[in-house]
Design an enzyme around this catalytic site. Structure first.
Site, PDB file in Angstrom:
ATOM      1  N   ARG A   1     -13.103  73.300 -28.653  1.00  0.00           N
ATOM      2  CA  ARG A   1     -13.583  73.459 -27.283  1.00  0.00           C
ATOM      3  C   ARG A   1     -12.865  74.666 -26.678  1.00  0.00           C
ATOM      4  O   ARG A   1     -11.653  74.848 -26.878  1.00  0.00           O
ATOM      5  CB  ARG A   1     -13.294  72.215 -26.423  1.00  0.00           C
ATOM      6  CG  ARG A   1     -14.213  71.044 -26.676  1.00  0.00           C
ATOM      7  CD  ARG A   1     -15.662  71.296 -26.226  1.00  0.00           C
ATOM      8  NE  ARG A   1     -16.516  70.147 -26.481  1.00  0.00           N
ATOM      9  CZ  ARG A   1     -17.254  69.959 -27.582  1.00  0.00           C
ATOM     10  NH1 ARG A   1     -17.250  70.863 -28.542  1.00  0.00           N
ATOM     11  NH2 ARG A   1     -18.010  68.891 -27.709  1.00  0.00           N
TER      12      ARG A   1
ATOM     13  N   ASP B   1     -15.819  79.799 -31.975  1.00  0.00           N
ATOM     14  CA  ASP B   1     -17.181  79.257 -31.914  1.00  0.00           C
ATOM     15  C   ASP B   1     -17.438  78.644 -30.547  1.00  0.00           C
ATOM     16  O   ASP B   1     -18.537  78.182 -30.267  1.00  0.00           O
ATOM     17  CB  ASP B   1     -17.372  78.198 -33.020  1.00  0.00           C
ATOM     18  CG  ASP B   1     -18.819  77.722 -33.100  1.00  0.00           C
ATOM     19  OD1 ASP B   1     -19.716  78.582 -33.093  1.00  0.00           O
ATOM     20  OD2 ASP B   1     -19.056  76.498 -33.175  1.00  0.00           O
TER      21      ASP B   1
ATOM     22  N   GLU C   1     -18.453  79.052 -21.674  1.00  0.00           N
ATOM     23  CA  GLU C   1     -19.653  79.205 -22.505  1.00  0.00           C
ATOM     24  C   GLU C   1     -20.922  78.688 -21.853  1.00  0.00           C
ATOM     25  O   GLU C   1     -22.019  79.135 -22.196  1.00  0.00           O
ATOM     26  CB  GLU C   1     -19.450  78.542 -23.869  1.00  0.00           C
ATOM     27  CG  GLU C   1     -19.407  77.015 -23.821  1.00  0.00           C
ATOM     28  CD  GLU C   1     -19.282  76.394 -25.219  1.00  0.00           C
ATOM     29  OE1 GLU C   1     -18.425  76.854 -26.006  1.00  0.00           O
ATOM     30  OE2 GLU C   1     -20.052  75.457 -25.505  1.00  0.00           O
TER      31      GLU C   1
ATOM     32  N   HIS D   1     -21.255  78.580 -30.444  1.00  0.00           N
ATOM     33  CA  HIS D   1     -21.186  77.117 -30.605  1.00  0.00           C
ATOM     34  C   HIS D   1     -22.222  76.633 -31.624  1.00  0.00           C
ATOM     35  O   HIS D   1     -23.099  75.831 -31.320  1.00  0.00           O
ATOM     36  CB  HIS D   1     -21.388  76.417 -29.257  1.00  0.00           C
ATOM     37  CG  HIS D   1     -20.728  75.067 -29.207  1.00  0.00           C
ATOM     38  ND1 HIS D   1     -20.083  74.602 -28.097  1.00  0.00           N
ATOM     39  CD2 HIS D   1     -20.607  74.080 -30.132  1.00  0.00           C
ATOM     40  CE1 HIS D   1     -19.607  73.384 -28.343  1.00  0.00           C
ATOM     41  NE2 HIS D   1     -19.907  73.060 -29.584  1.00  0.00           N
TER      42      HIS D   1
HETATM   43  P1  NAI Z   1     -11.866  63.242 -34.156  1.00  0.00           P
HETATM   44  O1  NAI Z   1     -11.789  62.354 -32.983  1.00  0.00           O
HETATM   45  O2  NAI Z   1     -12.294  62.684 -35.478  1.00  0.00           O
HETATM   46  O3  NAI Z   1     -10.454  63.954 -34.387  1.00  0.00           O
HETATM   47  C1  NAI Z   1      -9.706  64.526 -33.364  1.00  0.00           C
HETATM   48  C2  NAI Z   1      -8.241  64.436 -33.785  1.00  0.00           C
HETATM   49  O4  NAI Z   1      -7.468  65.146 -32.823  1.00  0.00           O
HETATM   50  C3  NAI Z   1      -7.721  62.995 -33.829  1.00  0.00           C
HETATM   51  O5  NAI Z   1      -7.102  62.736 -35.071  1.00  0.00           O
HETATM   52  C4  NAI Z   1      -6.703  62.940 -32.677  1.00  0.00           C
HETATM   53  O6  NAI Z   1      -5.616  62.095 -32.954  1.00  0.00           O
HETATM   54  C5  NAI Z   1      -6.281  64.394 -32.610  1.00  0.00           C
HETATM   55  N1  NAI Z   1      -5.692  64.796 -31.334  1.00  0.00           N
HETATM   56  C6  NAI Z   1      -5.934  64.312 -30.101  1.00  0.00           C
HETATM   57  N2  NAI Z   1      -5.213  64.989 -29.193  1.00  0.00           N
HETATM   58  C7  NAI Z   1      -4.484  65.906 -29.881  1.00  0.00           C
HETATM   59  C8  NAI Z   1      -3.554  66.903 -29.514  1.00  0.00           C
HETATM   60  N3  NAI Z   1      -3.205  67.087 -28.230  1.00  0.00           N
HETATM   61  N4  NAI Z   1      -3.020  67.674 -30.482  1.00  0.00           N
HETATM   62  C9  NAI Z   1      -3.370  67.500 -31.781  1.00  0.00           C
HETATM   63  N5  NAI Z   1      -4.253  66.578 -32.187  1.00  0.00           N
HETATM   64  C10 NAI Z   1      -4.802  65.794 -31.251  1.00  0.00           C
HETATM   65  O7  NAI Z   1     -12.819  64.447 -33.717  1.00  0.00           O
HETATM   66  P2  NAI Z   1     -13.577  65.478 -34.673  1.00  0.00           P
HETATM   67  O8  NAI Z   1     -14.907  64.926 -35.035  1.00  0.00           O
HETATM   68  O9  NAI Z   1     -12.672  65.923 -35.743  1.00  0.00           O
HETATM   69  O10 NAI Z   1     -13.847  66.675 -33.648  1.00  0.00           O
HETATM   70  C11 NAI Z   1     -12.789  67.475 -33.150  1.00  0.00           C
HETATM   71  C12 NAI Z   1     -13.334  68.329 -32.031  1.00  0.00           C
HETATM   72  O11 NAI Z   1     -14.270  69.274 -32.580  1.00  0.00           O
HETATM   73  C13 NAI Z   1     -14.157  67.568 -30.983  1.00  0.00           C
HETATM   74  O12 NAI Z   1     -13.318  67.030 -29.974  1.00  0.00           O
HETATM   75  C14 NAI Z   1     -15.061  68.623 -30.449  1.00  0.00           C
HETATM   76  O13 NAI Z   1     -14.440  69.186 -29.318  1.00  0.00           O
HETATM   77  C15 NAI Z   1     -15.134  69.666 -31.554  1.00  0.00           C
HETATM   78  N6  NAI Z   1     -16.485  69.809 -32.122  1.00  0.00           N
HETATM   79  C16 NAI Z   1     -17.033  71.050 -32.199  1.00  0.00           C
HETATM   80  C17 NAI Z   1     -18.280  71.234 -32.751  1.00  0.00           C
HETATM   81  C18 NAI Z   1     -18.898  72.599 -32.884  1.00  0.00           C
HETATM   82  O14 NAI Z   1     -20.110  72.694 -33.077  1.00  0.00           O
HETATM   83  N7  NAI Z   1     -18.146  73.678 -32.805  1.00  0.00           N
HETATM   84  C19 NAI Z   1     -19.080  70.089 -33.198  1.00  0.00           C
HETATM   85  C20 NAI Z   1     -18.378  68.817 -33.138  1.00  0.00           C
HETATM   86  C21 NAI Z   1     -17.143  68.692 -32.584  1.00  0.00           C
END
Ligand code: NAI
Length: 333
Positions: free
Chosen positions: A234, A258, A263, A295
């Site tokens: 993000r 990305d 955005e 994105h």
């Molecule tokens: P997820 O929920 O599986 O993993 C997120 C991880 O971040 C968790 O293990 C959590 O413990 C950890 N976390 C939380 N706060 C943290 C911090 N302050 N420092 C370090 N780690 C922390 O989520 P997932 O599916 O891996 O997605 C991650 C992010 O990717 C989403 O929140 C979303 O913003 C972004 N995303 C981007 C996309 C794109 O098209 N560019 C598409 C899908 C998601």
């Protein structure tokens, strides 16, 4: 069930219609970002289906509630654009698609790393101009390099798996460590250690109050000279002004984005015939070692099918008054 689908692009419609053949909901598509001004469009609908940049702040949620909207279905994993406390207080459940294809985003992360490193975007243009010189295209081996992953959830883990295949050393920070990541041979460390050890840092954590501008002047100061930074999570995770200073001082060797904090004003629409007023974005674009994509990390056929399927399943669940495991509001106290 009448559903107003916002931020609807032709590909959203294609995949939702495909999946809706079974469910048979009444879907209406709006090529608009939902906001307070246009929320009245939701009159007569039962549910609203939104994406990453739609505005679901308390005033918009209140309007939706007053218009009779019963549920909000996000077609994405991140939910930083929704005030969940307000939604819960209003009694409007919010559901999301927690994991549609972590590999899609992980593979895009690798596309950014490999392109920036081996400069294939520049090589493509050169060769088309019959310029076969190599000056300026020098890269480095990923093999043996240390990659810092911030967040080892679904996407961070999928990225770690690919990078481990490249022979990289993995160091990560996550408040909730993953056994699967450890089984890959990855290590956990403090953020300070990660910053000082990593040749490439890739962000895979959600945007929260705590992680807002995680990458800023102070964190950049702790990083290696010539670090490569990648953000596919993000935009708000990074202070873009600080990144620009880091690029100007040559601290940052390459930057792949990305996502971008502002955005919603730009992405997912064609502004090619317009003057872009965002000077910060335009400054970013002026660096030869910056690669911005709009994105598109999620944008694969597999992911779009899964997003459409899960979104419609979520709405089916709520409309049948069944508990839905993808409901975000159930965890709000
Ligand atoms: P997820 O929920 O599986 O993993 C997120 C991880 O971040 C968790 O293990 C959590 O413990 C950890 N976390 C939380 N706060 C943290 C911090 N302050 N420092 C370090 N780690 C922390 O989520 P997932 O599916 O891996 O997605 C991650 C992010 O990717 C989403 O929140 C979303 O913003 C972004 N995303 C981007 C996309 C794109 O098209 N560019 C598409 C899908 C998601």
């Amino acid at each position: 069930m009448r559903i107003a689908v916002f931020s609807a692009q032709p590909y959203d419609k294609q995949f939702l219609e495909q999946e809706n053949q079974e469910t048979g909901f009444q879907l209406s598509y709006f090529d608009l970002l939902l906001n307070e001004t246009n929320a009245d469009l939701c009159k007569g609908f039962d549910a609203v289906c939104v994406f990453v940049n739609d505005d679901l702040s308390p005033p918009v949620l209140t309007k939706l509630k007053n218009l009779g909207i019963r549920f909000i279905a996000l077609r994405c994993a991140g939910f930083n654009n929704v005030d969940l406390v307000a939604a819960k207080a209003l009694g409007v459940p919010v559901v999301r698609v927690p994991a549609y294809s972590p590999e899609a985003v992980a593979e895009h992360t690798l596309a950014l790393i490999l392109t920036l490193n081996r400069k294939t975007h520049r090589a493509y243009n050169r060769v088309r101009e019959s310029n076969f010189t190599l000056n300026g295209l020098l890269g480095f081996n990923l093999h043996g390099k240390t990659i810092g992953l911030i967040g080892t959830g679904q996407i961070g883990l999928a990225t770690a798996k690919i990078l481990s295949g490249f022979g990289c050393n993995l160091v990560a920070y996550d408040p909730y460590p993953s056994d699967e990541y450890l089984a890959l041979g990855g290590q956990y460390a403090t953020l300070n250690h990660l910053y000082s050890a990593a040749d490439i840092i890739s962000l895979h954590c959600p945007l929260t109050d705590e992680s807002q501008h995680l990458i800023n002047t102070d964190s950049l100061a702790q990083m290696k000279q010539g670090v490569m930074l990648i953000n596919t999570s993000r935009g708000g995770l990074v202070d873009t002004q600080a990144l620009i200073q880091g690029l100007k001082s040559r601290k940052i060797r390459a930057l792949g984005l990305d996502v971008y904090e502002q955005e919603s004003q730009l992405f997912f629409h064609d502004h090619s015939g317009e003057i872009i007023d965002d000077d910060i974005f335009e400054r970013l674009q002026s660096f030869p070692n910056v690669l911005v994509t709009g994105h598109q990390g999620f944008f694969t056929e597999e992911a779009l099918s899964e997003i459409a399927r899960t979104t419609l399943d979520n709405i089916t669940c709520l409309s049948n008054a069944q508990p839905c495991e993808n409901e975000l509001t159930q965890n709000i106290s």
